[in-house]
Design a protein around this motif. Structure first.
Motif, PDB file in Angstrom:
ATOM      1  N   MET A 286      39.641  32.546  54.132  1.00 36.18           N
ATOM      2  CA  MET A 286      38.534  33.439  53.802  1.00 36.18           C
ATOM      3  C   MET A 286      38.976  34.899  53.782  1.00 36.18           C
ATOM      4  O   MET A 286      38.743  35.636  52.814  1.00 36.18           O
ATOM      5  CB  MET A 286      37.398  33.241  54.802  1.00 36.18           C
ATOM      6  N   TYR A 287      39.656  35.339  54.836  1.00 33.75           N
ATOM      7  CA  TYR A 287      40.053  36.746  54.902  1.00 33.75           C
ATOM      8  C   TYR A 287      41.204  37.054  53.945  1.00 33.75           C
ATOM      9  O   TYR A 287      41.305  38.167  53.437  1.00 33.75           O
ATOM     10  CB  TYR A 287      40.442  37.113  56.339  1.00 33.75           C
ATOM     11  N   GLY A 288      42.060  36.061  53.711  1.00 34.94           N
ATOM     12  CA  GLY A 288      43.159  36.277  52.785  1.00 34.94           C
ATOM     13  C   GLY A 288      42.704  36.426  51.346  1.00 34.94           C
ATOM     14  O   GLY A 288      43.314  37.169  50.564  1.00 34.94           O
ATOM     15  N   LEU A 289      41.632  35.725  50.983  1.00 33.06           N
ATOM     16  CA  LEU A 289      41.155  35.760  49.604  1.00 33.06           C
ATOM     17  C   LEU A 289      40.087  36.823  49.369  1.00 33.06           C
ATOM     18  O   LEU A 289      40.019  37.419  48.289  1.00 33.06           O
ATOM     19  CB  LEU A 289      40.588  34.382  49.207  1.00 33.06           C
ATOM     20  N   LYS A 290      39.236  37.050  50.376  1.00 32.65           N
ATOM     21  CA  LYS A 290      38.076  37.920  50.177  1.00 32.65           C
ATOM     22  C   LYS A 290      38.280  39.367  50.602  1.00 32.65           C
ATOM     23  O   LYS A 290      37.551  40.244  50.145  1.00 32.65           O
ATOM     24  CB  LYS A 290      36.875  37.339  50.934  1.00 32.65           C
ATOM     25  N   MET A 291      39.243  39.628  51.485  1.00 34.76           N
ATOM     26  CA  MET A 291      39.503  41.008  51.892  1.00 34.76           C
ATOM     27  C   MET A 291      40.541  41.604  50.937  1.00 34.76           C
ATOM     28  O   MET A 291      41.692  41.152  50.897  1.00 34.76           O
ATOM     29  CB  MET A 291      39.991  41.076  53.338  1.00 34.76           C
ATOM     30  N   LYS A 292      40.133  42.592  50.166  1.00 36.56           N
ATOM     31  CA  LYS A 292      40.924  43.108  49.056  1.00 36.56           C
ATOM     32  C   LYS A 292      42.322  43.562  49.488  1.00 36.56           C
ATOM     33  O   LYS A 292      43.323  43.206  48.861  1.00 36.56           O
ATOM     34  CB  LYS A 292      40.176  44.264  48.397  1.00 36.56           C
ATOM     35  N   GLU A 293      42.408  44.359  50.554  1.00 37.46           N
ATOM     36  CA  GLU A 293      43.699  44.901  50.978  1.00 37.46           C
ATOM     37  C   GLU A 293      44.635  43.808  51.480  1.00 37.46           C
ATOM     38  O   GLU A 293      45.838  43.828  51.207  1.00 37.46           O
ATOM     39  CB  GLU A 293      43.496  45.972  52.060  1.00 37.46           C
ATOM     40  N   ILE A 294      44.090  42.861  52.243  1.00 34.31           N
ATOM     41  CA  ILE A 294      44.916  41.757  52.737  1.00 34.31           C
ATOM     42  C   ILE A 294      45.398  40.900  51.583  1.00 34.31           C
ATOM     43  O   ILE A 294      46.567  40.494  51.528  1.00 34.31           O
ATOM     44  CB  ILE A 294      44.130  40.903  53.755  1.00 34.31           C
ATOM     45  N   HIS A 295      44.507  40.626  50.645  1.00 35.72           N
ATOM     46  CA  HIS A 295      44.865  39.821  49.482  1.00 35.72           C
ATOM     47  C   HIS A 295      45.973  40.488  48.664  1.00 35.72           C
ATOM     48  O   HIS A 295      46.893  39.826  48.174  1.00 35.72           O
ATOM     49  CB  HIS A 295      43.628  39.598  48.612  1.00 35.72           C
ATOM     50  N   LYS A 296      45.901  41.798  48.565  1.00 37.90           N
ATOM     51  CA  LYS A 296      46.917  42.541  47.816  1.00 37.90           C
ATOM     52  C   LYS A 296      48.289  42.397  48.482  1.00 37.90           C
ATOM     53  O   LYS A 296      49.294  42.160  47.806  1.00 37.90           O
ATOM     54  CB  LYS A 296      46.515  44.017  47.738  1.00 37.90           C
ATOM     55  N   HIS A 297      48.340  42.514  49.780  1.00 40.33           N
ATOM     56  CA  HIS A 297      49.614  42.383  50.495  1.00 40.33           C
ATOM     57  C   HIS A 297      50.119  40.940  50.477  1.00 40.33           C
ATOM     58  O   HIS A 297      51.342  40.707  50.475  1.00 40.33           O
ATOM     59  CB  HIS A 297      49.465  42.868  51.930  1.00 40.33           C
ATOM     60  N   LEU A 298      49.207  39.985  50.471  1.00 39.61           N
ATOM     61  CA  LEU A 298      49.623  38.578  50.358  1.00 39.61           C
ATOM     62  C   LEU A 298      50.309  38.315  49.027  1.00 39.61           C
ATOM     63  O   LEU A 298      51.333  37.623  48.953  1.00 39.61           O
ATOM     64  CB  LEU A 298      48.403  37.655  50.513  1.00 39.61           C
ATOM     65  N   LYS A 299      49.762  38.864  47.957  1.00 40.17           N
ATOM     66  CA  LYS A 299      50.366  38.675  46.634  1.00 40.17           C
ATOM     67  C   LYS A 299      51.737  39.336  46.565  1.00 40.17           C
ATOM     68  O   LYS A 299      52.669  38.783  45.969  1.00 40.17           O
ATOM     69  CB  LYS A 299      49.440  39.253  45.549  1.00 40.17           C
ATOM     70  N   ARG A 300      51.873  40.488  47.195  1.00 37.03           N
ATOM     71  CA  ARG A 300      53.169  41.161  47.208  1.00 37.03           C
ATOM     72  C   ARG A 300      54.194  40.377  48.021  1.00 37.03           C
ATOM     73  O   ARG A 300      55.388  40.380  47.707  1.00 37.03           O
ATOM     74  CB  ARG A 300      53.024  42.561  47.786  1.00 37.03           C
ATOM     75  N   LEU A 301      53.727  39.695  49.052  1.00 41.48           N
ATOM     76  CA  LEU A 301      54.632  38.927  49.911  1.00 41.48           C
ATOM     77  C   LEU A 301      55.120  37.659  49.215  1.00 41.48           C
ATOM     78  O   LEU A 301      56.315  37.343  49.251  1.00 41.48           O
ATOM     79  CB  LEU A 301      53.921  38.575  51.218  1.00 41.48           C
ATOM     80  N   PHE A 302      54.199  36.938  48.564  1.00 42.45           N
ATOM     81  CA  PHE A 302      54.542  35.631  47.995  1.00 42.45           C
ATOM     82  C   PHE A 302      54.909  35.677  46.514  1.00 42.45           C
ATOM     83  O   PHE A 302      55.603  34.795  46.011  1.00 42.45           O
ATOM     84  CB  PHE A 302      53.389  34.641  48.203  1.00 42.45           C
ATOM     85  N   PHE A 303      54.425  36.699  45.811  1.00 41.72           N
ATOM     86  CA  PHE A 303      54.723  36.805  44.376  1.00 41.72           C
ATOM     87  C   PHE A 303      55.207  38.222  44.049  1.00 41.72           C
ATOM     88  O   PHE A 303      54.583  38.929  43.239  1.00 41.72           O
ATOM     89  CB  PHE A 303      53.485  36.464  43.544  1.00 41.72           C
ATOM     90  N   PRO A 304      56.316  38.647  44.636  1.00 39.12           N
ATOM     91  CA  PRO A 304      56.784  40.027  44.400  1.00 39.12           C
ATOM     92  C   PRO A 304      57.155  40.298  42.951  1.00 39.12           C
ATOM     93  O   PRO A 304      57.022  41.424  42.476  1.00 39.12           O
ATOM     94  CB  PRO A 304      58.015  40.136  45.318  1.00 39.12           C
ATOM     95  N   ALA A 305      57.583  39.267  42.232  1.00 41.20           N
ATOM     96  CA  ALA A 305      58.006  39.469  40.834  1.00 41.20           C
ATOM     97  C   ALA A 305      56.833  39.790  39.920  1.00 41.20           C
ATOM     98  O   ALA A 305      56.998  40.417  38.869  1.00 41.20           O
ATOM     99  CB  ALA A 305      58.718  38.210  40.322  1.00 41.20           C
ATOM    100  N   ARG A 306      55.628  39.381  40.340  1.00 40.31           N
ATOM    101  CA  ARG A 306      54.447  39.599  39.492  1.00 40.31           C
ATOM    102  C   ARG A 306      53.808  40.966  39.741  1.00 40.31           C
ATOM    103  O   ARG A 306      52.909  41.385  39.014  1.00 40.31           O
ATOM    104  CB  ARG A 306      53.404  38.512  39.748  1.00 40.31           C
ATOM    105  N   ILE A 307      54.212  41.618  40.826  1.00 44.20           N
ATOM    106  CA  ILE A 307      53.624  42.928  41.161  1.00 44.20           C
ATOM    107  C   ILE A 307      54.472  44.035  40.563  1.00 44.20           C
ATOM    108  O   ILE A 307      55.676  44.130  40.830  1.00 44.20           O
ATOM    109  CB  ILE A 307      53.545  43.106  42.696  1.00 44.20           C
ATOM    110  N   LYS A 308      53.882  44.846  39.759  1.00 43.31           N
ATOM    111  CA  LYS A 308      54.607  45.925  39.107  1.00 43.31           C
ATOM    112  C   LYS A 308      54.851  47.066  40.103  1.00 43.31           C
ATOM    113  O   LYS A 308      54.026  47.396  40.892  1.00 43.31           O
ATOM    114  CB  LYS A 308      53.811  46.459  37.908  1.00 43.31           C
TER     115      LYS A 308
END
Length: 308
Positions: A286-308
């Motif tokens: 819930m917090y990983g998907l719904k909290m914008k800042e946490i979700h942003k850092h999760l994407k950077r952690l697991f999908f760094p190639a997709r983050i510009k």
């Protein structure tokens, strides 16, 4: 009962076909336990290492997730051992310790959610006073109180239960919750009143406070700008969903003693496992998907190639 060592052993009678499916149970529950530890720990790690998440709201989220890991750890190791054992037993003393930890941490969850609700109220309704009100000292007091108050209040009923005479030695469950009272020869009215007072303090009052706080937030947000309403929805909705989810599971646990005869054994097992299985995984999702800042850092952690 072991007369030589003066130790009373209890048997868990809530397992279903454990002899036939013990390895299936073990693999499933071990996998879930690892997922609980990893999913909660990842978000706690992100909050720890990123300075922009060093705010009261995220600190409370981290505390809530740590509480979930500790909560799971009071149940899962013993449960996994039981799956691989010929007899699913526990000493009365160890059962009382598990009982105390189980309800102390459940109470801490409600108090942490109440602290989060107050934090959101101050942030949205009193933004100019927020840095002053939600200081490091205030946050520390909330965190310490959330863990200490339930634990201290449950010391007395746990100690009193240790002195009660037992007439049964089979628990209708797979871990030590309030079904332990069913083992006692006499359930006094004083114990019932005492437990209701504790329930009021650590669960009902925080829930009512949360509902009142969020009502105020939504009323004020409705009268404010679109940006304020968006902020309220983004930060408050995950907390409310977590509260509703946990409250429903706890409501079942509170009434299970009185209604246990009305439920088939398999249903009781499934419902009991929901409290230790579903909720500790639900929080990080819930917090990983719904909290914008946490979700942003999760994407950077697991999908760094997709983050510009």
């Amino acid at each position: 009962m072991d007369d030589t060592l003066n130790v009373t052993y209890l048997t868990f009678g809530g397992h279903v076909d454990v002899d036939r499916y013990r390895y299936v149970y073990f693999v499933i529950m071990f996998t879930i336990y690892i997922l609980i530890i990893c999913s909660n720990s990842v978000i706690v790690y992100l909050i720890w290492v990123h300075p922009n998440l060093h705010e009261p709201m995220y600190i409370f989220i981290a505390a809530l997730l740590i509480n979930s890991v500790i909560f799971s750890t009071t149940i899962y190791p013993k449960l996994l051992i039981d799956f691989l054992s010929d007899k699913q037993i526990i000493s009365h003393q160890a059962c009382l310790v598990q009982f105390h930890m189980f309800y102390s941490l459940a109470g801490a969850e409600f108090l942490l959610l109440a602290a989060m609700a107050y934090d959101r109220y101050v942030s949205i309704c009193k933004p100019l006073q927020y840095p002053t009100i939600m200081s490091k000292t205030t946050v520390s007091i909330f965190l310490v109180s959330a863990w200490l108050l339930p634990a201290c209040q449950l010391v007395l009923p746990t100690a009193m239960s240790a002195k009660e005479k037992l007439c049964r030695f089979i628990l209708n469950g797979v871990f030590c919750n309030n079904t332990i009272y069913k083992l006692q020869c006499v359930i006094s009215q004083a114990r019932f009143v005492r437990d209701m007072v504790i329930l009021l303090n650590v669960a009902l009052v925080p829930v009512l406070f949360i509902l009142f706080t969020y009502t105020r937030i939504f009323v004020i947000s409705y009268r404010s700008s679109k940006e304020v309403r968006k902020k309220a929805a983004q930060t408050c909705l995950p907390h409310l969903i977590v509260l509703i989810n946990f409250s429903c599971l706890c409501a079942y646990d509170v009434i299970v003693v009185g209604l246990e005869a009305d439920f088939p054994k398999t249903v009781r097992l499934i419902m009991a496992l929901q409290i230790i299985l579903y909720h500790p995984l639900f929080n990080p999702i819930m917090y990983g998907l719904k909290m914008k800042e946490i979700h942003k850092h999760l994407k950077r952690l697991f999908f760094p190639a997709r983050i510009k």
